[in-house]
Design a protein around this motif. Sequence first.
Motif, PDB file in Angstrom:
ATOM      1  N   GLN A 146     -56.456 -24.706  17.413  1.00  0.00           N
ATOM      2  CA  GLN A 146     -57.589 -23.908  17.892  1.00  0.00           C
ATOM      3  C   GLN A 146     -57.376 -22.428  17.587  1.00  0.00           C
ATOM      4  O   GLN A 146     -58.305 -21.711  17.201  1.00  0.00           O
ATOM      5  N   ALA A 147     -56.142 -21.968  17.764  1.00  0.00           N
ATOM      6  CA  ALA A 147     -55.839 -20.565  17.478  1.00  0.00           C
ATOM      7  C   ALA A 147     -56.123 -20.253  16.011  1.00  0.00           C
ATOM      8  O   ALA A 147     -56.728 -19.218  15.682  1.00  0.00           O
ATOM      9  N   LEU A 148     -55.703 -21.136  15.115  1.00  0.00           N
ATOM     10  CA  LEU A 148     -55.927 -20.915  13.684  1.00  0.00           C
ATOM     11  C   LEU A 148     -57.418 -20.934  13.356  1.00  0.00           C
ATOM     12  O   LEU A 148     -57.891 -20.144  12.522  1.00  0.00           O
ATOM     13  N   THR A 149     -58.154 -21.815  14.003  1.00  0.00           N
ATOM     14  CA  THR A 149     -59.599 -21.869  13.776  1.00  0.00           C
ATOM     15  C   THR A 149     -60.262 -20.544  14.129  1.00  0.00           C
ATOM     16  O   THR A 149     -61.109 -20.025  13.387  1.00  0.00           O
ATOM     17  N   TRP A 150     -59.869 -19.965  15.281  1.00  0.00           N
ATOM     18  CA  TRP A 150     -60.470 -18.691  15.692  1.00  0.00           C
ATOM     19  C   TRP A 150     -59.987 -17.519  14.845  1.00  0.00           C
ATOM     20  O   TRP A 150     -60.732 -16.553  14.630  1.00  0.00           O
ATOM     21  N   LEU A 151     -58.775 -17.597  14.337  1.00  0.00           N
ATOM     22  CA  LEU A 151     -58.332 -16.555  13.407  1.00  0.00           C
ATOM     23  C   LEU A 151     -59.137 -16.618  12.110  1.00  0.00           C
ATOM     24  O   LEU A 151     -59.480 -15.577  11.532  1.00  0.00           O
ATOM     25  N   GLU A 152     -59.432 -17.814  11.663  1.00  0.00           N
ATOM     26  CA  GLU A 152     -60.259 -17.951  10.462  1.00  0.00           C
ATOM     27  C   GLU A 152     -61.668 -17.406  10.709  1.00  0.00           C
ATOM     28  O   GLU A 152     -62.277 -16.780   9.832  1.00  0.00           O
ATOM     29  N   LYS A 153     -62.181 -17.627  11.946  1.00  0.00           N
ATOM     30  CA  LYS A 153     -63.475 -17.031  12.299  1.00  0.00           C
ATOM     31  C   LYS A 153     -63.376 -15.506  12.330  1.00  0.00           C
ATOM     32  O   LYS A 153     -64.313 -14.796  11.939  1.00  0.00           O
ATOM     33  N   GLY A 154     -62.228 -14.999  12.799  1.00  0.00           N
ATOM     34  CA  GLY A 154     -62.016 -13.556  12.802  1.00  0.00           C
ATOM     35  C   GLY A 154     -62.028 -12.977  11.404  1.00  0.00           C
ATOM     36  O   GLY A 154     -62.558 -11.889  11.162  1.00  0.00           O
ATOM     37  N   PHE A 155     -61.460 -13.719  10.470  1.00  0.00           N
ATOM     38  CA  PHE A 155     -61.463 -13.266   9.076  1.00  0.00           C
ATOM     39  C   PHE A 155     -62.891 -13.212   8.548  1.00  0.00           C
ATOM     40  O   PHE A 155     -63.294 -12.225   7.913  1.00  0.00           O
TER      41      PHE A 155
END
Length: 678
Positions: free
Chosen positions: A634-643
Amino acid sequence: MAVGVQIAAALEEAHEKGVVHRDLKPGNIILTPRKQVKVLDFGLAKLFRPASATAVTESLTETQGIAGTLPYMAPEQLLGQAADARSDIWALGVVLYEMAGGVRPFHGQTGFELSSAILNQAPPPLPSPVPAELRALIERCLEKDPGRRYQKASEVRAGLEAIQTGAVAPWVVWRCGLASRHWLVLTVAVVMLAAILVGLRMTGLREKLLGRIGTPVRAIKMAVLPFANLTGDPEQEYLSDGFTQEMIAQLGRLHPQSLSVIARTSVMRYKKSDKPIDQIGQELGVDYVLEGSARREAGRIRITAELIQVRDQTQLWADTYEGELSGILALQSEVAQKVAGSLALKLLPAERARLANVRTVNPDAYDAYHKGLGNLHVYTPASLETALQYYELALRKDPNYAPAYAGISFLWGVRLILGLTSFSEATPKMKAAAEKAVALDDTSAEAHFALAGYRAWHEWEWAGAEQEFKRAIELNPSYPDVRAFYSCYLNIMRRPEEAMDQIKRALELDPFNPLFQSCYGLDLYMVRRYDEAIVQFLDALRKVPDENIAHGILWFIYSHKGIYSEALASERAYLNIIYGDRDVEKALERGYAEAGYRGAMRLAAEALAAHGRKALVLPFDIACLYVEAGERAQALTWLEKGFEARDPNMAYLVIPVFDSLRSEPRFQELLRRMNLPP
């Protein structure tokens, strides 16, 4: 054997012309470059020097302010810093470049332009016939930062001798297309320079060549206390505050190696204070204070200023200045020159030129800009809207008023941080305003700082950002804000020692600034000096209880140390400051009661994501919550959204809270896409 014969023949030719080692005086190489053509006629001069060599003008060789010939001065000497062996190495690099390329590496029609080129520009590439090894050696000698040059003369000599003895791969010589005779002639020149180095042992080559530099002394520290508003009208307070801030900037740029000026945040706490001068001086750690008053009547302004020595509270100088508001920059320049004279500062030519080259301003634009600046510093939604209106008014009065564009760029950045606007609305306006400010006034440190911040945290264009940070510091070395944020940039780039130098300098200039204390704490956290970081953050929070950076990073540190109750309290404070959503706070409390710390983080992440459907939420914050909850996917998913959303906090993927994700291919791909250090 054949090579030795040819070298001997070349030396014999040189001797026949009267060029022997004892005649290769430093003065013949550095101080009179025209003689170099004759002295080294056997060498590179006649091979590479173009027919129309640039003459050395008197304005570029005369000594002004400090001893030396300007074209050969190292950047640190131009900035008034003490010269050492590395400055000698710079001078040698200029000589080598001139021999190899036929021209000097830096040019300018005036001393100011030449100084600017030495401080800011990279030397043009040397001609292709110059061997790659020698080009690399010269480039290292000409590094702007002394720490990046050769540190000892023996290192330079070793490099020159390696070239001289042929310790260069044959393919390099072939690639450079260097004919045999040219290589031999180059070797002779290198041998002669190596001999000069050995003969002088580099125990002060620059002092021998350019004149002895005085022993450096401790920088004078001073503070500009808030100028009093004598109009009796509270609505005119912005004018005296603006004059205070601009005098700080003017004096801070004056001679930063000799004069250190405390920044605005730390002195404004003394506005309308009745504390005695000696107490203020002790609290700020300064030797002198400048104080005074400002009165505006119609289109004219009257300034009274006095310089006081803290030690015995004696008045060193006092004067009154009066003129049209359009000439206020000239008044500030006069005050700065008086201060310099009273403190016996020896100004560099570029500094004198800057003080003399002042322009008039549109009084209405100046007025509106400073009203906007006063509102910007309040940092509330209403004050930011008022500030924007004043900045736009300033531009209607003067469409070419660069400070207003820089202010607009900062303002949209603040709005974005406070969640008052979207990325899609804020970032184009930040960029356009910053670029316009730089285009209108390339000498504005504020404009370059605005552009640096945009490029680093919104465009992730790291090389361009650093160029702008360095330019801003070069224009105003006493501007603490740019140093504080440059320190964050340097840690993002994994250059912690440089980062610490910058943040410590920022705190020297603005010791009571809680934001800078938090920046220092962030730097300490990034290099995992957790206990020291806690001290900095707690001190910042004593000054400003809602300092969000302090709360946010304390959350990570307490969690790392297993102090979960404190971590939860810090995170609650952070989320409340940034988002103010009661549902998120309730989710934290419920999650902690049901499933402990990780449960609290998971439910808070879900609540914050829901909040994002009705207001701006930084994906980075949600990712941090999921990391703390132990939910890496989930953390990686939201970091990708941040990008994808261009979340400015994505620049901080390097911080320790993401250590558990570093081995993940998705995380490594994010680092690659953002061009961040692995």
